[in-house]
Design a protein around this motif. Structure first.
Motif, PDB file in Angstrom:
ATOM      1  N   THR A 163     122.544  26.980 -26.401  1.00 27.97           N
ATOM      2  CA  THR A 163     122.562  26.408 -27.757  1.00 27.97           C
ATOM      3  C   THR A 163     121.347  25.530 -27.995  1.00 27.97           C
ATOM      4  O   THR A 163     120.705  25.591 -29.047  1.00 27.97           O
ATOM      5  N   GLU A 164     121.016  24.695 -26.989  1.00 29.18           N
ATOM      6  CA  GLU A 164     119.849  23.820 -27.135  1.00 29.18           C
ATOM      7  C   GLU A 164     118.560  24.620 -27.226  1.00 29.18           C
ATOM      8  O   GLU A 164     117.664  24.304 -27.994  1.00 29.18           O
ATOM      9  N   ALA A 165     118.480  25.690 -26.424  1.00 31.78           N
ATOM     10  CA  ALA A 165     117.275  26.532 -26.465  1.00 31.78           C
ATOM     11  C   ALA A 165     117.121  27.213 -27.807  1.00 31.78           C
ATOM     12  O   ALA A 165     116.005  27.374 -28.324  1.00 31.78           O
ATOM     13  N   ALA A 166     118.263  27.624 -28.401  1.00 29.66           N
ATOM     14  CA  ALA A 166     118.203  28.321 -29.680  1.00 29.66           C
ATOM     15  C   ALA A 166     117.701  27.427 -30.804  1.00 29.66           C
ATOM     16  O   ALA A 166     117.236  27.920 -31.837  1.00 29.66           O
ATOM     17  N   LYS A 167     117.837  26.091 -30.620  1.00 35.39           N
ATOM     18  CA  LYS A 167     117.387  25.162 -31.650  1.00 35.39           C
ATOM     19  C   LYS A 167     115.872  24.987 -31.648  1.00 35.39           C
ATOM     20  O   LYS A 167     115.301  24.502 -32.617  1.00 35.39           O
ATOM     21  N   LYS A 168     115.230  25.352 -30.546  1.00 35.11           N
ATOM     22  CA  LYS A 168     113.781  25.232 -30.471  1.00 35.11           C
ATOM     23  C   LYS A 168     113.128  26.303 -31.340  1.00 35.11           C
ATOM     24  O   LYS A 168     113.668  27.393 -31.501  1.00 35.11           O
ATOM     25  N   PRO A 169     111.956  26.013 -31.905  1.00 35.98           N
ATOM     26  CA  PRO A 169     111.243  27.043 -32.674  1.00 35.98           C
ATOM     27  C   PRO A 169     110.969  28.269 -31.815  1.00 35.98           C
ATOM     28  O   PRO A 169     110.782  28.171 -30.597  1.00 35.98           O
ATOM     29  N   LEU A 170     110.938  29.429 -32.463  1.00 30.13           N
ATOM     30  CA  LEU A 170     110.760  30.685 -31.748  1.00 30.13           C
ATOM     31  C   LEU A 170     109.475  30.704 -30.936  1.00 30.13           C
ATOM     32  O   LEU A 170     109.428  31.257 -29.833  1.00 30.13           O
ATOM     33  N   VAL A 171     108.424  30.077 -31.447  1.00 28.96           N
ATOM     34  CA  VAL A 171     107.140  30.098 -30.734  1.00 28.96           C
ATOM     35  C   VAL A 171     107.201  29.296 -29.436  1.00 28.96           C
ATOM     36  O   VAL A 171     106.376  29.491 -28.536  1.00 28.96           O
ATOM     37  N   LEU A 172     108.196  28.386 -29.320  1.00 26.45           N
ATOM     38  CA  LEU A 172     108.339  27.588 -28.106  1.00 26.45           C
ATOM     39  C   LEU A 172     109.347  28.194 -27.136  1.00 26.45           C
ATOM     40  O   LEU A 172     109.175  28.109 -25.921  1.00 26.45           O
ATOM     41  N   ARG A 173     110.394  28.802 -27.656  1.00 25.69           N
ATOM     42  CA  ARG A 173     111.412  29.347 -26.756  1.00 25.69           C
ATOM     43  C   ARG A 173     111.085  30.758 -26.279  1.00 25.69           C
ATOM     44  O   ARG A 173     111.730  31.260 -25.364  1.00 25.69           O
ATOM     45  N   ASN A 174     110.102  31.411 -26.916  1.00 25.70           N
ATOM     46  CA  ASN A 174     109.717  32.765 -26.524  1.00 25.70           C
ATOM     47  C   ASN A 174     108.197  32.802 -26.393  1.00 25.70           C
ATOM     48  O   ASN A 174     107.474  32.904 -27.382  1.00 25.70           O
ATOM     49  N   SER A 175     107.713  32.703 -25.143  1.00 25.86           N
ATOM     50  CA  SER A 175     106.269  32.571 -24.940  1.00 25.86           C
ATOM     51  C   SER A 175     105.503  33.830 -25.341  1.00 25.86           C
ATOM     52  O   SER A 175     104.357  33.755 -25.775  1.00 25.86           O
ATOM     53  N   ASN A 176     106.131  35.003 -25.178  1.00 23.91           N
ATOM     54  CA  ASN A 176     105.452  36.223 -25.598  1.00 23.91           C
ATOM     55  C   ASN A 176     105.247  36.270 -27.101  1.00 23.91           C
ATOM     56  O   ASN A 176     104.180  36.647 -27.586  1.00 23.91           O
ATOM     57  N   PHE A 177     106.292  35.880 -27.846  1.00 27.52           N
ATOM     58  CA  PHE A 177     106.099  35.800 -29.292  1.00 27.52           C
ATOM     59  C   PHE A 177     105.029  34.768 -29.626  1.00 27.52           C
ATOM     60  O   PHE A 177     104.217  34.973 -30.541  1.00 27.52           O
ATOM     61  N   GLY A 178     105.028  33.652 -28.896  1.00 27.33           N
ATOM     62  CA  GLY A 178     104.020  32.624 -29.131  1.00 27.33           C
ATOM     63  C   GLY A 178     102.605  33.141 -28.971  1.00 27.33           C
ATOM     64  O   GLY A 178     101.710  32.798 -29.741  1.00 27.33           O
ATOM     65  N   ARG A 179     102.394  33.998 -27.974  1.00 23.42           N
ATOM     66  CA  ARG A 179     101.058  34.564 -27.765  1.00 23.42           C
ATOM     67  C   ARG A 179     100.683  35.533 -28.890  1.00 23.42           C
ATOM     68  O   ARG A 179      99.534  35.535 -29.351  1.00 23.42           O
TER      69      ARG A 179
END
Length: 432
Positions: A4-20
């Motif tokens: 739940t806490e991870a899901a609250k983080k922005p997608l660019v922070l919780r998913n490094s591949n998407f961030g790249r």
């Protein structure tokens, strides 16, 4: 950290591949925005090109979509996407870097400007289709709206920054030298793509499959359902009319109104700034009103925003244009997020390259047709007459959406075909 806490983080922070992917896309759009300001200003101020030449120049970047999108879409589906993106980004960077070098050597010509614009556009076909096909591999289906919203919003922010900075640097350094910013942005984009950690599925390279057959398959799929057809028709109408306006904007601002390239950059940045807010607001707005309604009605404010350009005057009279283009950018982003998300959700992963190429062959191909049309219109009815014609053509897009077969659909998701739970595309890639 809990799920739940991870899901609250922005997608660019919780998913490094998407961030790249996000970094690569945003940096690339920043560089493209600088180029979109610099190239026509080179034609106007450094080469003293005619009005028709300047208008047609903007279409050279999009002409490869009309001519080569379908076969390139097949190549994207038959090969690993990341290597294609890397090579095409490198080629595009070298082509654009040749323009300041030619300017330093006092050898820059209109022919080179057109050739580089076409070549850079051809490279863009490869990396745009490849990048689009990688997004569903980096996120799961439930994250697509958020991911596309972030890509669209940050892309619009990069576009706004690139146009504003590009206009200022064009004034300070000269239009050709401003392209050095694009080189730096492309390097950042390349580094981000090289750091991707995505396992791509093995491409389908069956020997008995023919390129023409795959091209036809992608084109048929694009027209296979009413929703896909309507998204295609409205996108084509909008791009045809809207890019007539955009192709003539540099002539309106610099030649008719006597403003500086810096003012042109700020004016076009207003569209991108609005797009940033629209992209970041898309998830909330579509949840509140429904994606079908957002898709249908988002284009009406765009037409009204572009209409303000008919009334701008030098100095403070530019204010109406800033407001109008901001509203236009906001609404365009909403439409892009909804349309892109729907296509990605309904399309089988192995068809993404061909769907994207067929769709863009029509819609982005219209950008090239629009530029050539603008070149004819500026000679026949002058600059403002050409802009008015473009606005009237663009108005056909929201009318087709509002009164067409999807006029009663609240959510485009309701039109998606059922998918088996075991489908690999539903699982996506785990966050790295």
């Amino acid at each position: 950290m809990s799920h739940t806490e991870a899901a609250k983080k922005p997608l660019v922070l919780r998913n490094s591949n998407f961030g790249r992917l996000w970094i690569s896309s945003t940096a690339g759009i920043f560089g493209t925005a600088v180029t979109s300001i610099a190239l026509p200003v080179i034609a106007v101020t450094e080469l003293d090109a005619t009005n028709a030449t300047v208008a047609v120049l903007s279409g050279m970047t999009f002409l490869p979509w009309l001519l080569f999108a379908l076969p390139i879409g097949v190549l994207v589906d038959r090969h690993r996407r990341r290597p294609l993106i890397v090579v095409s980004l490198a080629v595009r960077t070298l082509l654009l870097a040749s323009l300041p070098v030619a300017w330093w050597l006092d050898a820059l010509t209109t022919v080179q400007l057109f050739a580089v614009s076409f070549g850079a556009g051809l490279a863009a076909v490869f990396f745009t289709l490849g990048e689009q096909a990688l997004v569903p591999l980096a996120v799961n289906r439930e994250e697509l709206v958020e991911g596309n919203g972030l890509m669209t919003g940050s892309g619009a922010l990069g576009d706004a920054g690139g146009r504003a900075v590009g206009g200022w640097v064009t004034d300070a350094w000269g239009a050709s030298n401003a392209l050095l910013l694009q080189v730096g942005a492309s390097v950042a984009s390349l580094v981000a793509i090289l750091r991707l950690d995505i396992t791509e599925p093995l491409p389908d390279r069956q020997k008995d499959r023919k390129v023409l057959r795959d091209m036809a398959e992608g084109l048929r799929y694009t027209f296979s359902t009413v929703p896909l057809r309507m998204l295609l028709i409205t996108g084509a109408l909008w791009n045809l009319g809207g890019n007539i306006v955009v192709s003539l904007l540099v002539l309106l601002v610099i030649r008719s109104l006597g403003e500086t390239p810096g003012m042109l950059g700020l004016l076009t940045a207003a569209t991108a700034a609005g797009g940033t807010l629209g992209g970041l607001s898309a998830k909330r707005i579509t949840a509140r009103f429904g994606s079908g309604r957002v898709w249908r009605y988002s284009m009406f404010p765009v037409v009204a925003g572009y209409a303000t350009l008919l009334f701008i005057t030098p100095g403070r009279g530019m204010t109406a244009g800033f407001i109008g283009l901001f509203i236009a950018g906001f609404s365009i982003s909403l439409n892009i997020v909804v349309s892109t998300t729907f296509r990605q959700r309904v399309c089988p992963p192995e068809m993404l390259g061909r769907l994207g190429s067929a769709q863009r062959m029509v819609t982005w191909g219209m950008l090239a047709v629009a530029a050539f049309s603008a070149g004819l219109l500026v000679e026949a009815v002058d600059i403002r007459g050409g802009i008015l014609t473009g606005i009237l053509v663009a108005a056909l897009a929201p009318l087709a959406a509002a009164f067409g077969p999807l006029r009663r659909v609240r959510d485009l998701a309701d039109l998606e075909p059922p998918r088996p739970a075991s489908n690999a595309a539903d699982a996506g890639q785990p966050a790295a």
